[in-house]
Write a protein that holds these residues in place. Structure first.
Motif, short mmCIF file in Angstrom:
data_model
loop_
_atom_site.label_atom_id
_atom_site.label_comp_id
_atom_site.label_asym_id
_atom_site.label_seq_id
_atom_site.Cartn_x
_atom_site.Cartn_y
_atom_site.Cartn_z
N VAL A 113 43.53 32.36 48.19
CA VAL A 113 44.89 32.87 48.01
C VAL A 113 45.36 33.51 49.31
O VAL A 113 44.70 34.41 49.83
N PHE A 114 46.51 33.07 49.81
CA PHE A 114 46.99 33.51 51.12
C PHE A 114 47.99 34.66 51.07
O PHE A 114 48.02 35.50 51.94
N GLY A 115 48.86 34.71 50.14
CA GLY A 115 49.86 35.76 50.12
C GLY A 115 50.96 35.54 51.14
O GLY A 115 51.08 34.46 51.72
N TYR A 171 47.68 35.37 58.45
CA TYR A 171 47.17 35.55 57.09
C TYR A 171 45.71 36.00 57.11
O TYR A 171 44.91 35.47 57.90
#
Lengths: 113, 111
Positions: free
Chosen positions: B100-102, B89
């Motif tokens: 926010v990692f996604g 990530y």
């Protein structure tokens, strides 16, 4: 090494029941986070907190509440659990003096039947 | 606003070949950037983070260089190992500490 402890590690709940996931950190970090991880979605941010008494909505807060009663503890609450909330939940903490490097707990595997 | 974009999906490599996973950012200032790694059935953990000076962070053979000219912080390794198979990530980290990692990039190294 920063320590973040989640409990329980595994949980089976019934649909409509209340579930509380707990997270404790002993590093005096200001910031704490709750994520869920599902296959194909990576980590999705549910709630986060800047310090005791504060909670902020993340990207997917619906169906979840959070509570930060102290610097050390951050809970995630599912008031009415649904099967769609079956997932692995990760708690993390971080602080500005470490450029907010996040330290994660080992995760809680929740199954809602 | 500030944002970070990471190539998502699966990257499959043969052992011994070089690794490069992409991460680009959009910001009005030089942000702190990070790479986290998550092995199967483990929690994510920090792999690398950028420095404010020109140092190149390295860890476990991985390195990443913050290029302001191209707004990038790509993760690289000269020779992939089977044990590098994991989810990587490059999270978005805004000034208000919303992290926010996604979906991340899944690296699969095959023999």
């Amino acid at each position: 090494e920063a320590a973040v402890t989640q409990s329980p590690r595994n949980k089976v709940a019934v649909t409509g029941g209340k579930v509380t996931l707990s997270c404790n950190q002993t590093n005096n970090h200001n910031n704490m986070y709750w994520y869920r991880q599902d296959t194909g979605h990576g980590l999705r941010l549910i709630h986060y907190s800047y310090g005791a008494g504060s909670t902020e909505k993340g990207d997917i807060p619906d169906g979840y509440k959070a509570s930060r009663p102290s610097q050390e503890n951050f809970s995630l609450i599912l008031e009415l659990a649904t099967p769609s909330q079956t997932s692995v939940y990760f708690c993390a903490s971080g602080d500005a003096w470490q450029q907010n490097t996040l330290y994660f707990g080992a995760g809680t595997r929740l199954s809602v039947l | 606003g500030d944002s970070v974009t990471q190539t998502e999906g699966l990257v499959t490599l043969t052992e011994g070949l070089p690794v490069m996973l992409n991460c680009t950012y959009q910001s009005t200032y030089s942000p702190f950037l990070f790479w986290y790694v998550q092995h199967l059935n483990e929690a994510p953990k920090l792999l690398l983070k950028s420095f404010t000076d020109n140092k190149r962070p390295e860890h476990q053979g991985f390195h990443a260089t913050l290029h302001k000219s191209s707004s990038s912080f790509h993760l690289q390794k000269s020779s992939a190992q089977l044990s590098d198979s994991a989810l990587y990530y490059c999270p978005s980290h805004t000034g208000n500490y919303k992290y926010v990692f996604g979906a991340g990039t899944r690296l699969k190294v095959i023999a």
